[in-house]
Scaffold this motif. Structure first.
Motif, PDB file in Angstrom:
ATOM      1  N   ARG A   6       0.829  -1.196   0.000  1.00  0.00           N
ATOM      2  CA  ARG A   6       0.000   0.000   0.000  1.00  0.00           C
ATOM      3  C   ARG A   6       0.868   1.252   0.000  1.00  0.00           C
ATOM      4  O   ARG A   6       0.648   2.175  -0.771  1.00  0.00           O
ATOM      5  CB  ARG A   6      -0.901  -0.042   1.238  1.00  0.00           C
ATOM      6  N   GLU A   7       1.874   1.199   0.870  1.00  0.00           N
ATOM      7  CA  GLU A   7       2.800   2.313   0.990  1.00  0.00           C
ATOM      8  C   GLU A   7       3.500   2.578  -0.359  1.00  0.00           C
ATOM      9  O   GLU A   7       3.640   3.706  -0.788  1.00  0.00           O
ATOM     10  CB  GLU A   7       3.815   1.882   2.054  1.00  0.00           C
ATOM     11  N   ARG A   8       3.904   1.496  -1.027  1.00  0.00           N
ATOM     12  CA  ARG A   8       4.649   1.654  -2.281  1.00  0.00           C
ATOM     13  C   ARG A   8       3.771   2.051  -3.452  1.00  0.00           C
ATOM     14  O   ARG A   8       4.206   2.693  -4.392  1.00  0.00           O
ATOM     15  CB  ARG A   8       5.364   0.350  -2.647  1.00  0.00           C
ATOM     16  N   LEU A   9       2.511   1.617  -3.411  1.00  0.00           N
ATOM     17  CA  LEU A   9       1.636   1.851  -4.565  1.00  0.00           C
ATOM     18  C   LEU A   9       0.824   3.130  -4.450  1.00  0.00           C
ATOM     19  O   LEU A   9       0.227   3.584  -5.417  1.00  0.00           O
ATOM     20  CB  LEU A   9       0.691   0.651  -4.751  1.00  0.00           C
ATOM     21  N   SER A  10       0.842   3.732  -3.254  1.00  0.00           N
ATOM     22  CA  SER A  10      -0.045   4.882  -3.019  1.00  0.00           C
ATOM     23  C   SER A  10       0.346   6.105  -3.848  1.00  0.00           C
ATOM     24  O   SER A  10      -0.464   7.001  -4.041  1.00  0.00           O
ATOM     25  CB  SER A  10      -0.051   5.237  -1.537  1.00  0.00           C
ATOM     26  N   GLY A  11       1.577   6.133  -4.357  1.00  0.00           N
ATOM     27  CA  GLY A  11       1.999   7.281  -5.154  1.00  0.00           C
ATOM     28  C   GLY A  11       1.601   7.176  -6.619  1.00  0.00           C
ATOM     29  O   GLY A  11       1.792   8.115  -7.391  1.00  0.00           O
ATOM     30  N   SER A  12       1.036   6.035  -7.016  1.00  0.00           N
ATOM     31  CA  SER A  12       0.705   5.832  -8.429  1.00  0.00           C
ATOM     32  C   SER A  12      -0.460   6.722  -8.866  1.00  0.00           C
ATOM     33  O   SER A  12      -1.277   7.149  -8.044  1.00  0.00           O
ATOM     34  CB  SER A  12       0.329   4.368  -8.645  1.00  0.00           C
ATOM     35  N   ALA A  13      -0.527   6.969 -10.163  1.00  0.00           N
ATOM     36  CA  ALA A  13      -1.627   7.768 -10.707  1.00  0.00           C
ATOM     37  C   ALA A  13      -2.960   7.096 -10.396  1.00  0.00           C
ATOM     38  O   ALA A  13      -3.971   7.752 -10.157  1.00  0.00           O
ATOM     39  CB  ALA A  13      -1.444   7.927 -12.210  1.00  0.00           C
ATOM     40  N   PHE A  14      -2.950   5.775 -10.390  1.00  0.00           N
ATOM     41  CA  PHE A  14      -4.156   4.999 -10.097  1.00  0.00           C
ATOM     42  C   PHE A  14      -4.655   5.326  -8.692  1.00  0.00           C
ATOM     43  O   PHE A  14      -5.796   5.762  -8.492  1.00  0.00           O
ATOM     44  CB  PHE A  14      -3.804   3.509 -10.210  1.00  0.00           C
ATOM     45  N   ALA A  15      -3.780   5.155  -7.705  1.00  0.00           N
ATOM     46  CA  ALA A  15      -4.167   5.359  -6.306  1.00  0.00           C
ATOM     47  C   ALA A  15      -4.524   6.821  -6.032  1.00  0.00           C
ATOM     48  O   ALA A  15      -5.549   7.112  -5.411  1.00  0.00           O
ATOM     49  CB  ALA A  15      -3.037   4.905  -5.389  1.00  0.00           C
ATOM     50  N   ARG A  16      -3.694   7.728  -6.528  1.00  0.00           N
ATOM     51  CA  ARG A  16      -3.942   9.146  -6.258  1.00  0.00           C
ATOM     52  C   ARG A  16      -5.205   9.620  -6.957  1.00  0.00           C
ATOM     53  O   ARG A  16      -6.017  10.343  -6.390  1.00  0.00           O
ATOM     54  CB  ARG A  16      -2.731   9.988  -6.669  1.00  0.00           C
ATOM     55  N   GLY A  17      -5.376   9.170  -8.198  1.00  0.00           N
ATOM     56  CA  GLY A  17      -6.542   9.577  -8.976  1.00  0.00           C
ATOM     57  C   GLY A  17      -7.841   9.111  -8.328  1.00  0.00           C
ATOM     58  O   GLY A  17      -8.803   9.864  -8.214  1.00  0.00           O
ATOM     59  N   LEU A  18      -7.848   7.876  -7.887  1.00  0.00           N
ATOM     60  CA  LEU A  18      -9.061   7.311  -7.301  1.00  0.00           C
ATOM     61  C   LEU A  18      -9.396   7.982  -5.973  1.00  0.00           C
ATOM     62  O   LEU A  18     -10.549   8.306  -5.693  1.00  0.00           O
ATOM     63  CB  LEU A  18      -8.866   5.810  -7.090  1.00  0.00           C
ATOM     64  N   SER A  19      -8.361   8.190  -5.182  1.00  0.00           N
ATOM     65  CA  SER A  19      -8.576   8.790  -3.880  1.00  0.00           C
ATOM     66  C   SER A  19      -9.100  10.222  -4.046  1.00  0.00           C
ATOM     67  O   SER A  19     -10.052  10.635  -3.375  1.00  0.00           O
ATOM     68  CB  SER A  19      -7.260   8.695  -3.118  1.00  0.00           C
ATOM     69  N   ALA A  20      -8.524  10.957  -4.990  1.00  0.00           N
ATOM     70  CA  ALA A  20      -8.983  12.334  -5.241  1.00  0.00           C
ATOM     71  C   ALA A  20     -10.421  12.325  -5.757  1.00  0.00           C
ATOM     72  O   ALA A  20     -11.252  13.136  -5.344  1.00  0.00           O
ATOM     73  CB  ALA A  20      -8.062  13.013  -6.251  1.00  0.00           C
ATOM     74  N   LEU A  21     -10.725  11.384  -6.635  1.00  0.00           N
ATOM     75  CA  LEU A  21     -12.059  11.323  -7.228  1.00  0.00           C
ATOM     76  C   LEU A  21     -13.142  11.091  -6.171  1.00  0.00           C
ATOM     77  O   LEU A  21     -14.155  11.789  -6.145  1.00  0.00           O
ATOM     78  CB  LEU A  21     -12.097  10.226  -8.300  1.00  0.00           C
TER      79      LEU A  21
END
Ligand code: GDP
Length: 299
Positions: A6-21
């Protein structure tokens, strides 16, 4: 270990985009789903997969299956895991002694690093590992492997730069047999002067290995760089024409990778994703885990 994902993947466009959305737009409506589709496509998931996922969610939303955004996210999680579960097929280098792994992929994707990490993992599991410096095209590749081997106490079979790769790997398999090694991991060139040259070299390697063991190589592991998006897909297409790839390693998913390429790879090739690279440390090469991966991407 799973928490590290989770820590490593949280910076991805996928994770950031979804969380922002979902922060910006917690209301369940068609606009949310349109934006979800855009976010998935933007994260390298691929147009077809993104559309199919979102249309299924839309249909279920209209049937009032989801009480709130959390219920929608749970359904998304399930759909994403279902797409990755078939390619979660771990590689255990057993069933042949030595088990021969040929590692292929273009330069710079993390091939040497991955070989080092694999050697460490399998040695720490109690296996005797031998490496073959089969990327004889680049002097640096041979040196890098030798240095790594010396530091970690893993023997490396090498000849000089420009040596015949098939001969190096043949010698290495003979050495592995006479030492009673459990695993032989062979590096190969990432690029020769021509595509035909690389094809000839890889098929010659496979041919000479078969003289000693008709089942070798037992695994042809292709390493791809997760930050290269669609380019990673075309590399796999190209290499599959050169050699029978049996498994993938996707590296650098911790960095600037968008995160979605793993879904696109699963859809297009269905090849086992053996390991993912989540960082530069030896322990950052992890057997692919569909649930851990998806959980690392979702808010
Ligand atoms: P090769 O040319 O394919 O053999 O590539 P190398 O093994 O030399 O790796 C190229 C660079 O990528 C090095 O700086 C590695 O440390 C880095 N690298 C490899 N795998 C990963 C990974 O999973 N995450 C990160 N962040 N860096 C990686």
């Amino acid at each position: 270990a799973k928490r590290g994902w989770r820590e490593r993947l949280s910076g991805s466009a996928f994770a950031r985009g979804l969380s922002a959305l979902f922060t910006r737009h917690p209301k369940l409506d068609d606009e949310l789903l349109d934006e979800l589709e855009t976010t998935l496509i933007g994260a390298d998931v691929g147009v077809e997969t993104s559309s199919a996922l979102v249309e299924d969610l839309r249909r279920r939303m209209h049937k009032r299956e989801f009480a709130d955004a959390d219920a929608l996210l749970a359904a998304l999680r399930q759909a994403l895991v279902a797409r990755l579960a078939p390619v979660q097929q771990p590689l255990r280098p057993d069933g042949a002694k030595p088990f021969v792994v040929l590692v292929v992929g273009i330069n710079g994707v993390g091939k040497t690093t991955t070989i080092g990490k694999l050697a460490r993992r399998w040695r720490d599991e109690g296996r005797e590992v031998l490496l073959a410096a089969g990327d004889t095209f680049r002097a640096a590749a041979v040196e890098q492997l030798k240095t790594w081997g010396e530091r970690n106490g893993v023997p490396v079979i090498a000849q000089g730069q420009g040596a015949d790769a098939a001969s190096v790997i043949f010698d290495a398999l003979q050495a592995a047999r006479s030492r009673g090694a459990d695993v032989l991991i062979a590096d190969t060139a990432g690029r020769l002067h021509t595509q035909g040259g690389l094809m000839d070299e890889l098929s010659k390697i496979a041919r000479v290995l078969k003289k000693l063991d008709p089942d070798a190589p037992h695994e042809v592991l292709m390493v791809i760089d997760g930050t290269t998006g669609q380019n990673a897909l075309s590399q796999v297409r190209q290499f599959r024409q050169l050699v029978g790839v049996t498994g993938l390693v996707v590296t650098k998913l911790d960095g600037t990778a968008k995160g979605g390429v793993v879904f696109a790879l699963a859809r297009e090739f269905g090849l086992p994703i053996r390991f993912v690279g989540l960082g530069e440390q030896a322990t950052d090469l992890q057997p692919f885990d569909a649930e851990a991966y998806v959980d690392g991407l979702l808010p």
